[in-house]
Design a protein around this motif. Structure first.
Motif, mmCIF file in Angstrom:
data_model
loop_
_atom_site.group_PDB
_atom_site.id
_atom_site.type_symbol
_atom_site.label_atom_id
_atom_site.label_comp_id
_atom_site.label_asym_id
_atom_site.label_seq_id
_atom_site.Cartn_x
_atom_site.Cartn_y
_atom_site.Cartn_z
ATOM 1 N N LEU A 188 0.829 -1.197 0.000
ATOM 2 C CA LEU A 188 0.000 0.000 0.000
ATOM 3 C C LEU A 188 0.872 1.259 0.000
ATOM 4 C CD1 LEU A 188 -2.958 0.989 0.153
ATOM 5 C CD2 LEU A 188 -2.696 0.999 2.655
ATOM 6 N N PHE A 189 0.731 2.077 -1.047
ATOM 7 C CA PHE A 189 1.472 3.336 -1.198
ATOM 8 C C PHE A 189 2.983 3.137 -1.096
ATOM 9 C CE2 PHE A 189 -2.566 4.690 1.007
ATOM 10 C CZ PHE A 189 -3.215 5.091 -0.161
ATOM 11 N N GLY A 190 3.459 1.932 -1.391
ATOM 12 C CA GLY A 190 4.890 1.657 -1.318
ATOM 13 C C GLY A 190 5.421 1.514 0.082
ATOM 14 N N ASN A 191 4.516 1.406 1.076
ATOM 15 C CA ASN A 191 4.931 1.329 2.478
ATOM 16 C C ASN A 191 5.047 -0.104 2.997
ATOM 17 O OD1 ASN A 191 5.062 4.152 3.021
ATOM 18 N ND2 ASN A 191 2.818 4.219 3.039
ATOM 19 N N GLY A 192 4.777 -1.085 2.146
ATOM 20 C CA GLY A 192 4.892 -2.475 2.564
ATOM 21 C C GLY A 192 3.711 -2.976 3.368
ATOM 22 N N GLN A 193 2.630 -2.209 3.430
ATOM 23 C CA GLN A 193 1.436 -2.624 4.162
ATOM 24 C C GLN A 193 0.524 -3.450 3.255
ATOM 25 O OE1 GLN A 193 0.288 1.381 4.898
ATOM 26 N NE2 GLN A 193 1.226 1.477 6.929
ATOM 27 N N ASP A 194 -0.208 -4.351 3.864
ATOM 28 C CA ASP A 194 -1.085 -5.269 3.132
ATOM 29 C C ASP A 194 -2.533 -5.007 3.553
ATOM 30 O OD1 ASP A 194 -2.511 -7.425 2.073
ATOM 31 O OD2 ASP A 194 -0.831 -8.793 2.297
ATOM 32 N N ILE A 195 -3.395 -4.732 2.581
ATOM 33 C CA ILE A 195 -4.811 -4.521 2.870
ATOM 34 C C ILE A 195 -5.633 -5.298 1.853
ATOM 35 C CG2 ILE A 195 -4.951 -2.404 1.464
ATOM 36 C CD1 ILE A 195 -6.950 -1.352 3.572
ATOM 37 N N SER A 196 -6.712 -5.889 2.307
ATOM 38 C CA SER A 196 -7.568 -6.665 1.401
ATOM 39 C C SER A 196 -9.002 -6.641 1.892
ATOM 40 C CB SER A 196 -7.076 -8.114 1.288
ATOM 41 O OG SER A 196 -7.186 -8.774 2.529
ATOM 42 N N ALA A 197 -9.925 -6.690 0.943
ATOM 43 C CA ALA A 197 -11.350 -6.789 1.237
ATOM 44 C C ALA A 197 -11.927 -7.884 0.347
ATOM 45 C CB ALA A 197 -12.059 -5.464 0.981
ATOM 46 N N LYS A 198 -12.794 -8.717 0.928
ATOM 47 C CA LYS A 198 -13.304 -9.857 0.169
ATOM 48 C C LYS A 198 -14.793 -10.034 0.427
ATOM 49 C CE LYS A 198 -12.362 -14.741 -0.820
ATOM 50 N NZ LYS A 198 -11.473 -15.891 -0.530
ATOM 51 N N TRP A 199 -15.481 -10.335 -0.664
ATOM 52 C CA TRP A 199 -16.900 -10.689 -0.591
ATOM 53 C C TRP A 199 -17.049 -12.062 -1.221
ATOM 54 C CZ3 TRP A 199 -20.950 -9.132 -4.718
ATOM 55 C CH2 TRP A 199 -22.200 -9.671 -4.374
ATOM 56 N N GLN A 200 -17.518 -13.014 -0.435
ATOM 57 C CA GLN A 200 -17.780 -14.365 -0.924
ATOM 58 C C GLN A 200 -19.270 -14.644 -0.777
ATOM 59 O OE1 GLN A 200 -15.193 -17.696 0.392
ATOM 60 N NE2 GLN A 200 -17.085 -18.772 0.915
ATOM 61 N N PHE A 201 -19.875 -15.173 -1.821
ATOM 62 C CA PHE A 201 -21.314 -15.417 -1.779
ATOM 63 C C PHE A 201 -21.606 -16.805 -2.335
ATOM 64 C CE2 PHE A 201 -20.055 -13.007 -5.504
ATOM 65 C CZ PHE A 201 -20.553 -13.743 -6.565
ATOM 66 N N GLY A 202 -22.774 -17.318 -1.967
ATOM 67 C CA GLY A 202 -23.176 -18.666 -2.358
ATOM 68 C C GLY A 202 -23.815 -19.346 -1.169
ATOM 69 N N ASP A 203 -23.483 -20.625 -0.953
ATOM 70 C CA ASP A 203 -23.992 -21.319 0.225
ATOM 71 C C ASP A 203 -23.472 -20.672 1.500
ATOM 72 O OD1 ASP A 203 -25.275 -23.021 -1.458
ATOM 73 O OD2 ASP A 203 -23.814 -24.643 -1.285
ATOM 74 N N THR A 204 -22.314 -20.018 1.393
ATOM 75 C CA THR A 204 -21.750 -19.252 2.497
ATOM 76 C C THR A 204 -21.466 -17.838 2.002
ATOM 77 O OG1 THR A 204 -20.702 -21.178 3.529
ATOM 78 C CG2 THR A 204 -19.821 -19.026 4.114
ATOM 79 N N THR A 205 -21.932 -16.843 2.746
ATOM 80 C CA THR A 205 -21.688 -15.443 2.398
ATOM 81 C C THR A 205 -20.754 -14.843 3.445
ATOM 82 O OG1 THR A 205 -23.872 -15.231 1.392
ATOM 83 C CG2 THR A 205 -22.718 -13.192 1.990
ATOM 84 N N TYR A 227 -18.175 -11.383 4.345
ATOM 85 C CA TYR A 227 -17.558 -10.081 4.121
ATOM 86 C C TYR A 227 -16.367 -9.990 5.080
ATOM 87 C CZ TYR A 227 -22.165 -9.061 2.127
ATOM 88 O OH TYR A 227 -23.340 -9.104 1.391
ATOM 89 N N SER A 228 -15.216 -9.630 4.545
ATOM 90 C CA SER A 228 -14.046 -9.558 5.419
ATOM 91 C C SER A 228 -13.130 -8.416 5.001
ATOM 92 C CB SER A 228 -13.259 -10.873 5.401
ATOM 93 O OG SER A 228 -12.749 -11.142 4.106
ATOM 94 N N LEU A 229 -12.448 -7.855 5.977
ATOM 95 C CA LEU A 229 -11.487 -6.781 5.753
ATOM 96 C C LEU A 229 -10.259 -7.088 6.605
ATOM 97 C CD1 LEU A 229 -10.719 -3.951 4.620
ATOM 98 C CD2 LEU A 229 -11.770 -2.985 6.689
ATOM 99 N N ASN A 230 -9.070 -7.032 5.974
ATOM 100 C CA ASN A 230 -7.827 -7.320 6.672
ATOM 101 C C ASN A 230 -6.798 -6.233 6.387
ATOM 102 O OD1 ASN A 230 -7.986 -10.323 7.771
ATOM 103 N ND2 ASN A 230 -8.952 -10.306 5.753
ATOM 104 N N PHE A 231 -6.029 -5.903 7.414
ATOM 105 C CA PHE A 231 -4.942 -4.926 7.260
ATOM 106 C C PHE A 231 -3.741 -5.426 8.056
ATOM 107 C CE2 PHE A 231 -2.520 -1.313 8.929
ATOM 108 C CZ PHE A 231 -2.155 -0.697 7.736
ATOM 109 N N TYR A 232 -2.555 -5.361 7.418
ATOM 110 C CA TYR A 232 -1.333 -5.838 8.071
ATOM 111 C C TYR A 232 -0.222 -4.811 7.921
ATOM 112 C CZ TYR A 232 2.789 -8.689 9.078
ATOM 113 O OH TYR A 232 3.969 -9.173 9.596
#
Length: 562
Positions: free
Chosen positions: A279-296, A298-303
């Motif tokens: 992220l912005f060249g700072n070496g940080q990791d960010i992700s957002a995920k939406w999974q849908f189907g038999d299991t739905t 929503y998740s957000l992660n930052f490292y």
């Protein structure tokens, strides 16, 4: 003259010839009636003459005497050796005139402060004070110690000065070789400090190639760069300085992935995943995920690997998961889980890391026809973890290992309705196989001390991530809980190209309610074959496994098995 000859010998081995002795140039051909030694004060006649092959009664022979002189000189105790002759009882007395090295009174070591202790170097030299200096032994040991410095990674280390005074003071000055500077080339996005913090060496440090290699591995694991080429360049030979130039080619670190498929764990699913690992060249990791189907989900992660430029790492995660399920009686119900975690980590010696995670989760189960709530529970826990990753590649490791040990405690002063303690150990080891093939071995052990039922926190067995050839439902028992787990996995991996890898596998494992019931004789076995495909989404896995009854099961999932 004596000191000059001895000093030269510390660098080069002198060749002793008869050219050094006028008396030896015109050898009378006669019988040798006596052999003596002169000039020795500390080295015994016996030790010197024991190196001489010529015997009393032999005829004088120039080549034989030349060899004897060299043998005496090679004892290492003398700075000069000559031969002279005297008439003796109708023949010749062959006299070996020797000049002994100084008696070693003291050893002074310098330049070693950041390499080895003075005691270690003196032990490596193997020399005793108050004895005549054995230059041959010293040179051999200096060479061996030079090789040790090279093997330990100090590739620039050399002897700047080796000398002995007439008073018997041996001086050994070591030039370790220092890093003058570190230059970075090719990084258009990643900031210099993000790269430099992964290098366990900086300007002013002694050059150690092993530390540079470890920094290369650290940069490679970041996956920020397509190519990494560190070069060590000489800057100043006199001062033994070098600079490290790190040449880089940036890789794409932002991804937008979407797709769908079937997972033996979660059933039919679709997903949209947005992530940025740098992220912005700072070496940080960010992700957002939406999974849908038999299991739905929503998740957000930052490292953040270096919180406020310190050695502490920080991870933040939140999620909301809802899945449709069917119980053993065929009734449909919904399971909702909401929660998150905060994790702080810190490095330990020998590439280990420790972490402390606070986890929150609220779980509710209710009938799909809204007829009522089945289960409502809350979890609050602290987990202390220790981990070490020495594997040499993310997708296809052929050496090294990954080890992780965790203790999770829920309830008590932490809060929540669940009360338990878990001990989890996951150990993975990788070995080279035939050509570029690899063996992968894994052992996973889970032990728990439940003080309330572990509903939702029991150990899972069966499926794509554990015991293939079985479904998870094969190990869901109504009469007992899965409080303990033991699992073994063995894979032989055959890469076809950079994208596809074939796998042969064997798995063994089981779950038990009571710890005393754990037994290697009570394991379930599965075996099969599979294929791995590396994609921008990650590694896709397709395995087909058979259980002990030869019933087959297809497993599809995303991400490495282990």
């Amino acid at each position: 003259m004596r000191k000059v000859l001895l000093t030269a010998f510390l660098i080069l081995t002198l060749t002793v010839t008869f050219a050094g002795s006028t008396a030896a140039q015109n050898i009378p051909i006669d019988e040798i009636t006596k052999i003596t030694v002169e000039g020795n004060e500390y080295v015994s006649d016996f030790e010197i003459l024991n190196a001489v092959k010529t015997e009393v009664g032999d005829q004088t022979d120039q080549e034989a005497l030349r060899s004897d002189m060299q043998s005496v000189f090679d004892l290492g105790y003398f700075s000069d050796v000559n031969i002279v002759f005297e008439n003796f009882e109708g023949g010749l007395n062959v006299i070996f005139e020797v000049v002994e090295n100084p008696v070693l009174r003291e050893i002074k070591i310098s330049g070693n402060e950041d390499l080895y202790s003075e005691a270690e170097i003196k032990e490596a030299l193997g020399l005793k004070v108050e004895t005549v200096l054995n230059v041959k032994k010293m040179n051999d040991n200096l060479k061996s110690f030079q090789e040790k410095m090279q093997d330990d990674g100090y590739i620039l280390a050399r002897y700047k000065n080796v000398n002995i005074s007439e008073e018997g003071v041996l001086t050994v000055e070591i030039s370790p070789g220092y890093l003058d500077s570190v230059e970075i080339s090719g990084n258009t996005k990643t900031k210099d400090d993000v790269i430099l913090r992964e290098m366990p060496i900086e300007a002013g440090d002694i050059v150690n190639i092993k530390r540079i290699q470890r920094g290369y591995q650290n940069l490679h694991r970041l996956e920020f760069f397509e190519n990494i080429n560190p070069e060590l360049q000489r800057v100043d030979s006199e001062d033994n300085l070098a600079k490290l130039v790190i040449n880089l080619d940036e890789a794409k670190t932002g991804r937008l992935n979407f797709g769908g498929g079937y997972s033996s764990t979660d059933g039919w699913l679709g997903f949209v995943d947005v992530s940025e690992k740098n992220l912005f060249g700072n070496g940080q990791d960010i992700s957002a995920k939406w999974q849908f189907g038999d299991t739905t989900t929503y998740s957000l992660n930052f490292y953040e690997p270096y919180l406020w430029q310190s050695d502490f790492s920080f991870n933040f995660s939140i999620y909301d998961r809802e899945s449709e399920r069917t119980n053993s009686e065929g009734a449909d119900y919904t399971r909702e889980s909401r929660g998150g975690s905060l994790t702080f980590g810190h490095p330990l010696p020998r590439d280990w890391r420790t972490s402390l995670r606070y986890r929150v989760q609220d779980t509710k189960e209710f009938w799909s026809d809204d007829s009522g709530v089945i289960y409502d529970n809350s979890l609050r826990s602290l987990t202390l973890g220790f981990s070490r990753d020495s594997s040499n590649n993310r997708f296809h490791p052929t050496s090294g290992s990954i080890n992780r040990f965790e203790i999770e405690h829920a309830g008590d002063f932490i809060g929540g309705e669940m009360d338990f303690t878990k001990f989890n150990w996951d150990s993975r080891r990788y070995f080279s196989g035939f050509k570029n093939h690899a063996w992968a071995v894994r052992m996973k052990l889970g032990l728990s001390e439940p003080r309330t039922p572990l509903e939702g926190e029991e150990y899972d067995l069966g499926g794509s991530d554990s015991l293939r050839g079985y479904e998870r439902s094969d190990f869901d028992f109504e009469d007992r809980a899965n409080n303990n787990l033991l699992l073994f996995n063995l894979e032989y991996r055959i890469p076809f190209n950079e994208s596809f890898t074939g796998v042969l596998f064997t798995d063994a494992g089981n779950v038990w309610e009571e710890r005393d019931s754990i037994s290697l004789n009570d394991l379930n076995y599965g075996y099969g074959l599979g294929v791995r495909m590396n994609t921008p989404v990650g590694q896709l896995r397709l395995d087909y496994g058979w259980d002990e009854d030869q019933d087959g099961q297809l497993h599809f999932s995303i991400g490495n098995t282990f």
